[in-house]
Design an enzyme around this catalytic site. Structure first.
Site, short mmCIF file in Angstrom:
data_model
loop_
_atom_site.label_atom_id
_atom_site.label_comp_id
_atom_site.label_asym_id
_atom_site.label_seq_id
_atom_site.Cartn_x
_atom_site.Cartn_y
_atom_site.Cartn_z
N LYS A 13 26.61 -17.17 5.73
CA LYS A 13 25.50 -17.21 6.11
C LYS A 13 24.90 -18.19 7.26
O LYS A 13 24.27 -18.02 8.10
CB LYS A 13 24.40 -17.24 4.81
CG LYS A 13 24.77 -16.25 3.82
CD LYS A 13 23.84 -16.06 2.80
CE LYS A 13 24.01 -17.30 1.82
NZ LYS A 13 25.30 -17.39 1.09
N ARG A 89 16.98 -14.40 -3.84
CA ARG A 89 18.24 -14.46 -4.58
C ARG A 89 18.10 -13.98 -6.02
O ARG A 89 18.85 -13.87 -6.90
CB ARG A 89 18.82 -16.02 -4.56
CG ARG A 89 19.98 -16.28 -3.95
CD ARG A 89 19.89 -17.75 -3.94
NE ARG A 89 21.65 -18.15 -3.78
CZ ARG A 89 21.82 -18.84 -2.66
NH1 ARG A 89 21.27 -19.32 -1.65
NH2 ARG A 89 23.19 -19.39 -2.76
N ARG A 127 35.33 -26.19 2.68
CA ARG A 127 33.99 -26.25 3.42
C ARG A 127 33.83 -27.86 3.69
O ARG A 127 34.14 -28.51 2.80
CB ARG A 127 33.04 -25.79 2.96
CG ARG A 127 31.62 -25.87 3.54
CD ARG A 127 30.55 -24.76 3.55
NE ARG A 127 30.24 -24.92 2.12
CZ ARG A 127 28.93 -23.96 1.44
NH1 ARG A 127 28.67 -23.30 2.73
NH2 ARG A 127 28.76 -24.17 0.52
N ARG A 160 30.20 -30.77 0.02
CA ARG A 160 29.29 -30.74 -0.86
C ARG A 160 29.47 -30.94 -2.61
O ARG A 160 30.68 -30.60 -2.76
CB ARG A 160 28.62 -29.33 -0.68
CG ARG A 160 27.17 -29.64 0.25
CD ARG A 160 26.81 -28.04 0.62
NE ARG A 160 26.74 -27.20 -0.72
CZ ARG A 160 26.08 -25.94 -0.47
NH1 ARG A 160 25.83 -25.53 0.50
NH2 ARG A 160 26.04 -25.19 -1.47
N ARG A 171 28.77 -20.30 -9.57
CA ARG A 171 28.02 -19.92 -8.39
C ARG A 171 28.24 -18.28 -8.26
O ARG A 171 27.45 -17.48 -7.96
CB ARG A 171 27.99 -20.67 -7.24
CG ARG A 171 27.47 -21.82 -7.30
CD ARG A 171 27.77 -22.86 -6.44
NE ARG A 171 27.69 -22.64 -4.82
CZ ARG A 171 28.56 -23.13 -4.04
NH1 ARG A 171 29.35 -23.96 -4.03
NH2 ARG A 171 27.85 -22.89 -2.82
P1 ADP Z 1 27.37 -19.87 3.31
O1 ADP Z 1 26.05 -20.39 4.14
O2 ADP Z 1 27.16 -18.53 3.00
O3 ADP Z 1 27.71 -20.75 2.20
P2 ADP Z 1 29.04 -20.97 5.40
O4 ADP Z 1 28.76 -20.38 6.70
O5 ADP Z 1 28.82 -22.51 5.27
O6 ADP Z 1 28.71 -20.18 4.30
O7 ADP Z 1 30.57 -20.77 5.28
C1 ADP Z 1 31.45 -21.09 4.25
C2 ADP Z 1 32.91 -21.74 4.66
O8 ADP Z 1 33.48 -20.73 5.50
C3 ADP Z 1 32.59 -22.80 5.65
O9 ADP Z 1 33.74 -23.58 5.40
C4 ADP Z 1 32.71 -21.99 7.11
O10 ADP Z 1 33.44 -22.76 7.99
C5 ADP Z 1 33.87 -20.84 6.65
N1 ADP Z 1 33.53 -19.56 7.33
C6 ADP Z 1 32.32 -19.21 7.74
N2 ADP Z 1 32.77 -17.77 8.12
C7 ADP Z 1 34.25 -17.66 8.29
C8 ADP Z 1 34.96 -16.45 8.77
N3 ADP Z 1 34.45 -15.52 9.26
N4 ADP Z 1 36.22 -16.76 8.44
C9 ADP Z 1 36.68 -17.81 7.96
N5 ADP Z 1 35.91 -18.99 7.43
C10 ADP Z 1 34.67 -18.70 7.53
P1 ADP Z 2 25.60 -21.20 -0.97
O1 ADP Z 2 25.05 -19.97 -0.25
O2 ADP Z 2 26.73 -21.73 -0.54
O3 ADP Z 2 25.76 -20.89 -2.64
P2 ADP Z 2 23.13 -22.54 -1.03
O4 ADP Z 2 23.11 -23.95 -0.04
O5 ADP Z 2 22.40 -21.54 -0.42
O6 ADP Z 2 24.59 -22.20 -1.32
O7 ADP Z 2 22.44 -23.00 -2.42
C1 ADP Z 2 22.87 -24.16 -3.16
C2 ADP Z 2 22.21 -23.98 -4.45
O8 ADP Z 2 20.83 -24.06 -4.31
C3 ADP Z 2 22.45 -22.70 -5.15
O9 ADP Z 2 23.60 -22.91 -6.14
C4 ADP Z 2 21.28 -22.86 -6.22
O10 ADP Z 2 21.17 -23.76 -7.34
C5 ADP Z 2 20.20 -23.35 -5.13
N1 ADP Z 2 19.22 -22.25 -4.60
C6 ADP Z 2 19.23 -21.93 -3.29
N2 ADP Z 2 18.70 -20.85 -2.77
C7 ADP Z 2 18.19 -20.54 -4.12
C8 ADP Z 2 17.14 -19.54 -4.24
N3 ADP Z 2 16.85 -18.57 -3.55
N4 ADP Z 2 16.85 -19.33 -5.54
C9 ADP Z 2 17.35 -20.12 -6.56
N5 ADP Z 2 17.90 -21.29 -6.40
C10 ADP Z 2 18.49 -21.36 -4.91
#
Ligand code: ADP
Ligand code: ADP
Length: 221
Positions: A13, A89, A127, A160, A171
């Site tokens: 994302k 979410r 990551r 993180r 998660r």
């Molecule tokens: P989200 O915001 O959904 O949690 P991230 O954009 O932070 O996800 O991506 C999660 C991890 O995967 C990061 O380490 C990123 O560099 C890697 N990543 C993102 N897109 C891809 C992809 N298409 N192929 C491989 N690795 C990816």
């Molecule tokens: P990722 O996409 O990698 O899971 P985020 O950075 O989006 O991570 O979220 C990290 C944490 O923040 C989640 O595990 C949750 O605890 C909290 N969080 C984020 N967005 C929401 C939401 N919309 N509702 C409830 N908790 C949230």
């Protein structure tokens, strides 16, 4: 265009949001980044949210809905559009957002990044995140130009707190039990664009672009 990015943790994302912000000029709202700032600043929201985030559970709906409704109304008052990354979410959050549609906050499209649990674990365990600009990298799949440093601002990359295997598994459980039904909610609303998210980042971007009727400009060398 008001857009939502939805998908399991680590589905890309944050990575895909750069293209969408550039193309649609929307304000990027990552609830995770907003919450981590509250925790860092020691605000009342941060104090309430921390233990949920540490365990991989969702922060309570009422807290998130209040925080987001306020921010969305500010953006609307500035006559800008938004890109939501990590919200809604849960069904309660999706319904709260729907209640804002009549006042100018309607959802135009929801991009669903479809990525398997195994791929999520592979991605999140490698990551690295820039604490300054929040850009993410991967030690294998998306390396920065200089190891351990952000390409954009040179800051030292961090891991993180919640990107450790036991929290990643929690998660994922939270995602399947509470967020997956938000995908069905938007499919019924007729705005869902499901994108296979396991190919290379630039390929996923192409698919996102074509789902929104756009093309991707080749990067200048
Ligand atoms: P989200 O915001 O959904 O949690 P991230 O954009 O932070 O996800 O991506 C999660 C991890 O995967 C990061 O380490 C990123 O560099 C890697 N990543 C993102 N897109 C891809 C992809 N298409 N192929 C491989 N690795 C990816
Ligand atoms: P990722 O996409 O990698 O899971 P985020 O950075 O989006 O991570 O979220 C990290 C944490 O923040 C989640 O595990 C949750 O605890 C909290 N969080 C984020 N967005 C929401 C939401 N919309 N509702 C409830 N908790 C949230």
């Amino acid at each position: 265009m008001n857009l939502i990015l939805i998908g399991p943790p680590g589905s890309g994302k944050g990575t895909q949001s750069d293209y969408l912000v550039e193309t649609f000029g929307a304000v990027h709202l990552s609830t995770g980044d907003m919450l981590r700032k509250h925790v860092k600043d020691g605000t009342a929201i941060g104090k309430k949210a921390k233990s949920f985030m540490d365990s991989g559970a969702l922060v309570p709906d009422d807290l998130i809905i209040e925080m987001m409704t306020e921010r969305l109304n500010e953006i609307k008052a500035e006559k800008k559009s938004w890109l939501l990354d990590g919200y809604p979410r849960s069904l309660k959050q999706a319904n709260a957002l729907k209640a804002l549609a009549a006042s100018g906050n309607a959802v135009d499209a929801v991009i669903y990044l479809d990525v398997s649990d195994n791929e999520v674990v592979r991605r999140l365990s490698g990551r690295r995140t820039c604490p300054v600009c929040k850009r993410t990298y991967h030690i294998e799949f998306m390396k920065p130009a200089v190891e351990g440093k952000c390409d954009a601002d040179g800051a030292a990359l961090i891991i993180r707190d919640d990107d450790k295997e036991s929290t990643i598994r929690n998660r994922l459980k939270t995602y399947h039990s509470q967020t997956a039904e938000v995908v069905s909610f938007y499919r019924k609303e007729g705005v869902l664009k499901a994108i296979p998210g396991e190919s290379a980042p630039s390929d996923v971007t192409q698919k996102v672009a074509s789902a929104l009727g756009k093309s991707v400009k080749p990067k200048k060398k």
